[in-house]
Design a protein around this motif. Structure first.
Motif, PDB file in Angstrom:
ATOM      1  N   THR A   1      13.538  -8.274   3.085  1.00  0.00           N
ATOM      2  CA  THR A   1      12.327  -8.121   3.896  1.00  0.00           C
ATOM      3  C   THR A   1      11.319  -9.218   3.561  1.00  0.00           C
ATOM      4  O   THR A   1      10.702  -9.809   4.457  1.00  0.00           O
ATOM      5  CB  THR A   1      11.697  -6.734   3.651  1.00  0.00           C
ATOM      6  N   ILE A   2      11.159  -9.497   2.273  1.00  0.00           N
ATOM      7  CA  ILE A   2      10.229 -10.561   1.863  1.00  0.00           C
ATOM      8  C   ILE A   2      10.645 -11.897   2.469  1.00  0.00           C
ATOM      9  O   ILE A   2       9.806 -12.643   2.995  1.00  0.00           O
ATOM     10  CB  ILE A   2      10.171 -10.648   0.324  1.00  0.00           C
TER      11      ILE A   2
ATOM     12  N   LEU B   1       5.811  -9.720  12.183  1.00  0.00           N
ATOM     13  CA  LEU B   1       6.772  -8.816  11.550  1.00  0.00           C
ATOM     14  C   LEU B   1       7.995  -8.509  12.404  1.00  0.00           C
ATOM     15  O   LEU B   1       8.965  -7.943  11.896  1.00  0.00           O
ATOM     16  CB  LEU B   1       6.061  -7.504  11.187  1.00  0.00           C
ATOM     17  N   GLY B   2       7.944  -8.875  13.676  1.00  0.00           N
ATOM     18  CA  GLY B   2       9.086  -8.635  14.555  1.00  0.00           C
ATOM     19  C   GLY B   2       8.964  -7.333  15.324  1.00  0.00           C
ATOM     20  O   GLY B   2       8.582  -6.301  14.763  1.00  0.00           O
TER      21      GLY B   2
ATOM     22  N   LEU C   1       2.594  -6.446   0.720  1.00  0.00           N
ATOM     23  CA  LEU C   1       3.868  -5.921   0.246  1.00  0.00           C
ATOM     24  C   LEU C   1       3.632  -4.725  -0.659  1.00  0.00           C
ATOM     25  O   LEU C   1       2.840  -4.786  -1.595  1.00  0.00           O
ATOM     26  CB  LEU C   1       4.633  -6.990  -0.541  1.00  0.00           C
ATOM     27  N   MET C   2       4.341  -3.640  -0.376  1.00  0.00           N
ATOM     28  CA  MET C   2       4.325  -2.483  -1.269  1.00  0.00           C
ATOM     29  C   MET C   2       5.261  -2.745  -2.459  1.00  0.00           C
ATOM     30  O   MET C   2       6.143  -3.617  -2.396  1.00  0.00           O
ATOM     31  CB  MET C   2       4.751  -1.228  -0.512  1.00  0.00           C
TER      32      MET C   2
ATOM     33  N   ILE D   1       5.893  -2.418   4.064  1.00  0.00           N
ATOM     34  CA  ILE D   1       4.801  -3.335   4.357  1.00  0.00           C
ATOM     35  C   ILE D   1       3.612  -2.557   4.914  1.00  0.00           C
ATOM     36  O   ILE D   1       3.769  -1.680   5.759  1.00  0.00           O
ATOM     37  CB  ILE D   1       5.236  -4.383   5.417  1.00  0.00           C
ATOM     38  N   ARG D   2       2.416  -2.887   4.412  1.00  0.00           N
ATOM     39  CA  ARG D   2       1.170  -2.395   5.002  1.00  0.00           C
ATOM     40  C   ARG D   2       0.521  -3.552   5.732  1.00  0.00           C
ATOM     41  O   ARG D   2       0.476  -4.666   5.188  1.00  0.00           O
ATOM     42  CB  ARG D   2       0.265  -1.861   3.897  1.00  0.00           C
ATOM     43  N   ALA D   3       0.023  -3.306   6.948  1.00  0.00           N
ATOM     44  CA  ALA D   3      -0.463  -4.433   7.749  1.00  0.00           C
ATOM     45  C   ALA D   3      -1.717  -4.051   8.535  1.00  0.00           C
ATOM     46  O   ALA D   3      -1.898  -2.892   8.938  1.00  0.00           O
ATOM     47  CB  ALA D   3       0.634  -4.898   8.705  1.00  0.00           C
ATOM     48  N   TYR D   4      -2.551  -5.053   8.744  1.00  0.00           N
ATOM     49  CA  TYR D   4      -3.778  -4.914   9.525  1.00  0.00           C
ATOM     50  C   TYR D   4      -3.899  -6.138  10.422  1.00  0.00           C
ATOM     51  O   TYR D   4      -3.501  -7.245  10.032  1.00  0.00           O
ATOM     52  CB  TYR D   4      -5.018  -4.854   8.627  1.00  0.00           C
TER      53      TYR D   4
END
Length: 292
Positions: free
Chosen positions: A188-189, A220-221, A180-181, A15-18
């Protein structure tokens, strides 16, 4: 707390996140453009998304977001870059409706759904990258989510929110983008989808004092997120009197002569930051001398 955004990976790089806290940035926009609550929410959501999208770019690249939904608020325009600098405006800042069925600001009605969300990226090369998608709700979070999935082929979830005080000032603003990568596994999804169903509105979480890091951990936890970089975020416009002077020179001698003859001066306006610049007759005469 100053505004900033954070870049992160999660679930071992799947996962990429901002995430961004943009309260002061949106507040600056509200003060400059004297926006009423619905316009503040629409512009603030776009500024928050724009700041995070700018952070996805490299080097000196920049982008422009334009939202034209056919609603009474008119087009929204936002610029951002890789340095966390954003600026923007909404065409009609004084729009008001009753709250929607959920008791929230009716951004969708103001923006409209009969139109497009477009993004133009200036990557510092000869060609520009541009993508656009039809608006699906006008609430903007869903529309940016659809943009990423459709135009950039990156399954994403975008949450953006703005809380407005009774006196029209900004109480809280911010957002997140989860992407999502290609190798993200089904487990995970499912975890992320379940979390997104139950999460509180992003503006409420920021009002409670959650930082961008804590915002991503909420989605995301804890223990799943690897934070990579933080970036200060602010409302910043690159307009100046010198820039407008160059533009006036570019109009040519005849146009400048008309300004001098008809008004004896010229006032120019920057839509992005709402600044006005006055050129006197003497200043126009000097510019006339420099014009071709």
């Amino acid at each position: 707390m100053n505004d900033y955004l954070v870049k992160a990976l999660a679930f071992d790089g799947q996962i990429r996140a901002y995430a961004v806290r943009s309260t002061e940035t949106v507040s600056e926009a509200q003060k400059r453009h004297h926006t009423w609550p619905i316009a503040s929410a629409a512009l603030g959501r776009t500024l928050s998304a724009g700041a995070m999208m700018g952070a996805m770019l490299k080097g000196d690249a920049k982008l422009t977001i334009k939202i034209e939904g056919g609603g009474p608020i008119g087009p929204i325009l936002v610029d951002s870059n890789t340095k966390g600098e954003v600026r923007g405006y909404v065409t009609n800042p004084h729009i008001h409706f009753e709250n929607n069925d959920q008791g929230k600001l009716n951004v969708g009605k103001a923006v409209g759904r009969d139109g497009m969300l477009s993004v133009v990226k200036d990557l510092g090369m000869r060609d520009f990258f541009s993508g656009q998608v039809p608006l699906i709700s006008g609430e903007l979070g869903e529309d940016f989510t659809y943009y990423f999935a459709s135009s950039e082929q990156v399954p994403s979830s975008v949450g953006v929110g703005v809380l407005v005080n009774p006196d029209n000032s900004i109480l809280a603003a911010g957002g997140f983008i989860i992407q999502l990568m290609p190798d993200t596994d089904d487990q995970t999804i499912s975890k992320i989808e379940e979390s997104l169903k139950n999460i509180s509105p992003v503006s409420s979480l920021i009002e409670k004092g959650l930082t961008p890091e804590e915002l991503l951990e909420e989605v995301l936890g804890k223990g799943n997120v690897q934070f990579l970089e933080t970036l200060p975020v602010k409302f910043s416009c690159n307009c100046s009197k010198d820039r407008f002077a160059t533009a006036i020179i570019g109009l040519g001698k005849k146009e400048i002569e008309d300004m001098i003859d008809e008004d004896g001066q010229a006032e120019v306006h920057c839509h992005f930051c709402n600044e006005y610049y006055l050129f006197t007759k003497e200043e126009l005469t000097e510019l006339h001398k420099e014009a071709q």
